[in-house]
Design a protein around this motif. Structure first.
Motif, PDB file in Angstrom:
ATOM      1  N   VAL A  21       0.390  -1.197   0.264  1.00 56.57           N
ATOM      2  CA  VAL A  21      -0.075   0.189  -0.406  1.00 56.57           C
ATOM      3  C   VAL A  21       1.281   1.205  -0.371  1.00 56.57           C
ATOM      4  CG1 VAL A  21      -1.333   1.204   1.278  1.00 56.57           C
ATOM      5  CG2 VAL A  21      -2.059  -0.884   1.009  1.00 56.57           C
ATOM      6  N   ILE A  22       1.984   1.287   0.977  1.00 54.37           N
ATOM      7  CA  ILE A  22       2.964   2.097   0.934  1.00 54.37           C
ATOM      8  C   ILE A  22       3.768   2.852  -0.558  1.00 54.37           C
ATOM      9  CG2 ILE A  22       5.109   3.140   1.602  1.00 54.37           C
ATOM     10  CD1 ILE A  22       4.386   1.570   4.473  1.00 54.37           C
ATOM     11  N   GLY A  28       1.468   5.987  -6.796  1.00 58.95           N
ATOM     12  CA  GLY A  28      -0.095   6.952  -7.584  1.00 58.95           C
ATOM     13  C   GLY A  28       0.357   8.485  -8.261  1.00 58.95           C
ATOM     14  N   ILE A  29       1.288   9.201  -6.554  1.00 57.30           N
ATOM     15  CA  ILE A  29       2.199  10.278  -6.296  1.00 57.30           C
ATOM     16  C   ILE A  29       2.753  11.395  -7.294  1.00 57.30           C
ATOM     17  CG2 ILE A  29       2.864  12.416  -4.490  1.00 57.30           C
ATOM     18  CD1 ILE A  29       1.004  10.628  -2.193  1.00 57.30           C
ATOM     19  N   PHE A 201      -3.571   3.189  -5.435  1.00 58.51           N
ATOM     20  CA  PHE A 201      -2.419   3.977  -6.640  1.00 58.51           C
ATOM     21  C   PHE A 201      -3.709   4.560  -7.423  1.00 58.51           C
ATOM     22  CE2 PHE A 201      -1.455   2.892 -10.675  1.00 58.51           C
ATOM     23  CZ  PHE A 201      -0.231   3.526 -10.637  1.00 58.51           C
ATOM     24  N   GLY A 202      -4.633   3.735  -8.006  1.00 61.88           N
ATOM     25  CA  GLY A 202      -5.795   4.144  -9.743  1.00 61.88           C
ATOM     26  C   GLY A 202      -6.000   5.782  -8.695  1.00 61.88           C
ATOM     27  N   ALA A 203      -6.929   5.454  -7.326  1.00 65.20           N
ATOM     28  CA  ALA A 203      -7.176   6.896  -6.852  1.00 65.20           C
ATOM     29  C   ALA A 203      -5.990   7.572  -6.544  1.00 65.20           C
ATOM     30  CB  ALA A 203      -7.623   6.380  -5.169  1.00 65.20           C
ATOM     31  N   ILE A 204      -5.680   7.812  -5.984  1.00 59.52           N
ATOM     32  CA  ILE A 204      -4.736   8.915  -5.438  1.00 59.52           C
ATOM     33  C   ILE A 204      -3.869   9.303  -6.465  1.00 59.52           C
ATOM     34  CG2 ILE A 204      -2.408   8.800  -4.484  1.00 59.52           C
ATOM     35  CD1 ILE A 204      -4.516   8.796  -2.739  1.00 59.52           C
ATOM     36  N   ILE A 376      -4.909   6.541   2.803  1.00 59.63           N
ATOM     37  CA  ILE A 376      -4.555   6.225   4.086  1.00 59.63           C
ATOM     38  C   ILE A 376      -5.387   5.762   4.681  1.00 59.63           C
ATOM     39  CG2 ILE A 376      -3.961   8.572   3.088  1.00 59.63           C
ATOM     40  CD1 ILE A 376      -5.940   9.374   4.813  1.00 59.63           C
ATOM     41  N   ASP A 377      -6.454   5.129   4.339  1.00 62.14           N
ATOM     42  CA  ASP A 377      -6.931   4.491   5.549  1.00 62.14           C
ATOM     43  C   ASP A 377      -6.324   2.774   6.129  1.00 62.14           C
ATOM     44  OD1 ASP A 377     -10.266   3.213   5.780  1.00 62.14           O
ATOM     45  OD2 ASP A 377      -8.788   1.323   5.368  1.00 62.14           O
ATOM     46  N   ARG A 378      -4.993   2.492   5.858  1.00 62.31           N
ATOM     47  CA  ARG A 378      -4.516   1.360   6.444  1.00 62.31           C
ATOM     48  C   ARG A 378      -3.619   2.459   7.120  1.00 62.31           C
ATOM     49  NH1 ARG A 378      -3.952  -3.945   7.035  1.00 62.31           N
ATOM     50  NH2 ARG A 378      -1.864  -4.394   7.613  1.00 62.31           N
ATOM     51  N   PHE A 379      -2.885   3.588   6.964  1.00 64.36           N
ATOM     52  CA  PHE A 379      -2.591   4.056   8.027  1.00 64.36           C
ATOM     53  C   PHE A 379      -3.454   4.979   9.074  1.00 64.36           C
ATOM     54  CE2 PHE A 379      -0.879   5.317   3.946  1.00 64.36           C
ATOM     55  CZ  PHE A 379       0.618   4.472   4.065  1.00 64.36           C
ATOM     56  N   MET A 380      -4.764   4.647   8.974  1.00 65.79           N
ATOM     57  CA  MET A 380      -5.366   5.063   9.777  1.00 65.79           C
ATOM     58  C   MET A 380      -6.074   4.509  10.168  1.00 65.79           C
ATOM     59  SD  MET A 380      -7.426   8.397   7.350  1.00 65.79           S
ATOM     60  CE  MET A 380      -8.126   8.682   9.074  1.00 65.79           C
ATOM     61  N   SER A 381      -5.882   3.324   9.893  1.00 71.00           N
ATOM     62  CA  SER A 381      -6.585   1.852  10.243  1.00 71.00           C
ATOM     63  C   SER A 381      -5.464   1.389  12.224  1.00 71.00           C
ATOM     64  CB  SER A 381      -6.375   0.156   9.876  1.00 71.00           C
ATOM     65  OG  SER A 381      -5.169   0.596   9.463  1.00 71.00           O
ATOM     66  N   GLU A 382      -4.304   1.537  12.073  1.00 75.02           N
ATOM     67  CA  GLU A 382      -3.537   1.413  13.318  1.00 75.02           C
ATOM     68  C   GLU A 382      -3.759   2.291  14.339  1.00 75.02           C
ATOM     69  OE1 GLU A 382       0.335   2.440  11.824  1.00 75.02           O
ATOM     70  OE2 GLU A 382       0.584   0.077  10.515  1.00 75.02           O
TER      71      GLU A 382
END
Length: 454
Positions: A21-22, A28-29, A201-204, A376-382
């Motif tokens: 994801v990272i 994507g950026i 990737f597609g969304a960002i 960023i959901d993966r980062f916020m999930s922590e």
């Protein structure tokens, strides 16, 4: 040997997904900044991932609500402990949702991104109050699961849940069946989450390609604000309650649970630390009945971090798409989230599905905006998992104190390091509450008295 290796393999795969994801977000950026025209054409990739998440909304909501209502009935039968725990969970979850709304309205996350081009064609939406209320009732009991109406799914789930309560023991096999279906649903959801790197990737890429660096600033601001809000909630709200009621310092408790925090960070799931939390709280001095009732129930009903996330993410999406939520819509969404968020703890991706369900039920035109959060959901999930975990640990100690089933002397000895937790056995049997100790002593004394008479 095989059984000991499986958990390690599972953890390793989770690490790979996290890294993927990272890498996907970074790629994507880069694509969005370097070739914006090409990047905007990648939007269907993010849309496809959102549709997969949307596909899982109804079964996730249905299973968790039906099983959740069953859990309420079970907890309520245990008397004072269950009643106190459930009352506290409902109050604290509502408070956490309110905090998310307050912070969101103060910082206005997503404002200025101007992503109004993202659209979702809604059909058959109610335009008047009576139409809205009548629309909650489905055509048939099963059509709610196929028509895509989340409010209808919620309505049917509540009816079935209460009906199973009234059936008593006869309803237990049905509940077990739904529990197995839930396991299947969450397994499918976990499989879908492995596509998160592609969707991210597609969304960002599409968002950055169409808005430029401003999107990165907005997403970064949301993530930082969420982490700060969770930290303040843990230290000030939970820490304040813990100190006032039990005289325990929140930082001492967090130090005691340090290994569990590391496990949660590595898996982004509070469920991974559930067995250890039960053992450690018993060792800390809470009685077995309080821990056995409060912790498992809290994992479904005490989701403070998820509550904060749901409201802040909803406000971010609405602002980013140029259609902010009114106060009435925010309150309505809050009520929905209080109910629909139950059961999302410990399941990676369930929070994202609940967010999509809330938006679909109240503002379906914002549903495609869930793709903005994927990266960023993966980062916020922590942060969600850590807050949920801490909230359940604090709740157990509060309930144990209110019911006078907390050994304060044991608490002081454990937190001071005088009685360390046995990591080898994870056994809390070296500590028993006053009533349990007396019962054990009586049992042990009986044979001795008998042999003395002989």
């Amino acid at each position: 040997m095989a059984m000991t290796l499986r958990p390690h393999r599972r953890l390793d795969r989770t690490h790979y997904l996290y890294i993927a994801v990272i890498v996907a977000v970074a790629a994507g950026i880069a694509v969005g900044l370097l070739v914006p025209d090409f990047a905007t054409g990648l939007k269907p990739i993010g849309d496809a991932f959102v549709k997969l998440i949307k596909m899982m909304i109804a079964p996730v909501i249905f299973c968790t609500i039906v099983l959740g209502v069953g859990s309420i009935a079970k907890a309520a039968t245990v008397g004072k402990v269950g009643g106190l725990a459930l009352g506290y969970f409902i109050a604290m979850s509502t408070f956490a949702l309110a905090i998310g709304l307050v912070v969101g309205n103060l910082i206005h996350p997503g404002t200025g991104l101007d992503l109004s081009g993202t659209s979702y064609q809604a059909t058959g939406e109610a335009t008047e109050t009576k139409d809205f209320l009548l629309g909650i009732i489905p055509v048939s009991l099963l059509s709610a699961l196929t028509d895509g109406s989340i409010l209808q799914t919620l309505f049917v789930a509540l009816i079935i849940g209460f009906a199973l309560q009234r059936m008593g023991a006869k309803g237990a096999p049905i509940l077990n069946g739904i529990r197995m279906i839930q396991a299947l649903v969450f397994r499918i959801l976990a499989m879908i989450m492995w596509l998160a790197p592609v969707g991210a990737f597609g969304a960002i890429a599409a968002v950055v390609g169409s808005t430029g660096p401003q999107a990165l600033i907005g997403l970064g601001a949301l993530m930082i604000a969420f982490y700060v809000t969770c930290a303040v909630f843990i230290v000030v709200v939970l820490g304040g309650l813990l100190m006032i009621v039990t005289r325990i310092n929140i930082f001492s408790l967090m130090k005691y649970l340090a290994r569990e925090y590391l496990l949660i960070v590595s898996t982004s799931s509070s469920e991974a630390a559930l067995p250890r939390l039960i053992a450690k709280l018993e060792h800390l001095g809470a009685s077995k009945p309080v821990v056995g009732i409060t912790v498992p129930t809290g994992y479904s009903f005490n989701l403070d971090g998820t509550a904060i996330y749901l409201t802040m993410a909803s406000l971010f999406i609405a602002n980013a798409m140029g259609t902010p939520l009114s106060i009435g819509e925010q309150v309505s969404l809050l009520v929905f989230m209080v109910i629909a968020s139950k059961g999302a703890a410990g399941v990676t991706g369930a929070g994202l599905a609940t967010l999509a369900g809330g938006l679909q039920a109240h503002r379906p035109d914002l549903l495609d905006g869930v793709g903005l959060i994927v990266g960023i959901d993966r980062f916020m999930s922590e942060a969600r998992a850590l807050t949920n975990f801490t909230g359940n640990a604090v709740a157990t100690l509060l309930v144990a104190t209110w019911t006078r089933q907390l050994d304060t002397e044991q608490v002081r000895a454990v937190l001071s390091g005088g009685r360390p937790f046995d990591e080898a056995t994870m056994s809390a049997d070296d500590h028993l509450g006053p009533d349990e100790a007396a019962s054990v002593a009586e049992t042990a004394a009986a044979p001795a008295l008998t042999s003395g008479r002989g």
